[in-house]
Design a protein around this motif. Sequence first.
Motif, PDB file in Angstrom:
ATOM      1  N   PHE A  50       0.826  -1.203   0.000  1.00  0.00           N
ATOM      2  CA  PHE A  50       0.000   0.000   0.000  1.00  0.00           C
ATOM      3  C   PHE A  50       0.863   1.256   0.000  1.00  0.00           C
ATOM      4  O   PHE A  50       0.642   2.178  -0.786  1.00  0.00           O
ATOM      5  N   ARG A  54       1.017   3.976  -3.100  1.00  0.00           N
ATOM      6  CA  ARG A  54       0.105   5.056  -2.687  1.00  0.00           C
ATOM      7  C   ARG A  54      -0.126   6.087  -3.798  1.00  0.00           C
ATOM      8  O   ARG A  54      -1.236   6.578  -3.963  1.00  0.00           O
ATOM      9  N   GLU A  59      -4.320  -0.463  -7.223  1.00  0.00           N
ATOM     10  CA  GLU A  59      -4.937  -0.597  -5.897  1.00  0.00           C
ATOM     11  C   GLU A  59      -4.452  -1.871  -5.224  1.00  0.00           C
ATOM     12  O   GLU A  59      -4.412  -2.939  -5.839  1.00  0.00           O
ATOM     13  N   VAL A  60      -4.117  -1.765  -3.964  1.00  0.00           N
ATOM     14  CA  VAL A  60      -3.743  -2.923  -3.165  1.00  0.00           C
ATOM     15  C   VAL A  60      -5.004  -3.391  -2.453  1.00  0.00           C
ATOM     16  O   VAL A  60      -5.693  -2.606  -1.791  1.00  0.00           O
ATOM     17  N   ILE A  87      -6.573  -0.372   3.016  1.00  0.00           N
ATOM     18  CA  ILE A  87      -7.208  -1.313   2.089  1.00  0.00           C
ATOM     19  C   ILE A  87      -8.698  -1.004   1.981  1.00  0.00           C
ATOM     20  O   ILE A  87      -9.392  -0.884   2.988  1.00  0.00           O
TER      21      ILE A  87
END
Length: 164
Positions: A50, A54, A59-60, A87
Motif C-alpha cells: 500500500f 500510494r 490498488e492494493v 485497504i
Amino acid sequence: MRKHIVAGNWKMNNQLSETKALITDLKQQSQTSDAEVMIAPTFTNLWHAFEALRQEDIEVIAQNMHFAENGAYTGEVSASMLKSVGIQTVILGHSERRAYFNETDESLAKKVDAALNNEMRVIFCFGEELADRKAGKEEAVVESQIKNALFHLGADAFKNIVLA
C-alpha cells in the motif's frame, strides 16, 4: 458501465523482498489501459505494498477477511484492520477458501455484510468445481452460491460488489 478490472491475487507467495521487486516492476510498466489494476499480496505485505503504491494507479486489495470486528479468532483479520492500513477492497468466496477452509455461503454472507458495513468494495468469487460441471450441476451450484450469500442485500449494495 463499470471499468474492466485486472486483479492479481498473489495467494500465499512472495516474501517481502519478492513483493518489493514485483512492485518495482509494476511501477515501471506503462499504464495505458483503461482497466482498474489491483494486486492482492499476502497479509504480511499489505502495508508495504500500500505504501509503495500510494501514488500509483494500482490498488492494493486484501485476499480475505473475517466477519467479526474483533475477538478470539487467532490469525484472522477484520475489515476495520484492513481499512486501518489503507485497504478498500477485499476478495471473498475464492474457490480455494471454499474448498480448503470450508467457507460456506452463510459465512460468506456475514463477510460480505461486514465488508459493506465498513464501506469496503467486495470482489465476490463464485463458481462450480469440475465435478459439478461433469455432473451437470454447474448452474445450480452458481445460483446457490450467489443467492445464499448475496440475495439478502438491497439493490444499492451491489454498487460495491464485483462478481468474479
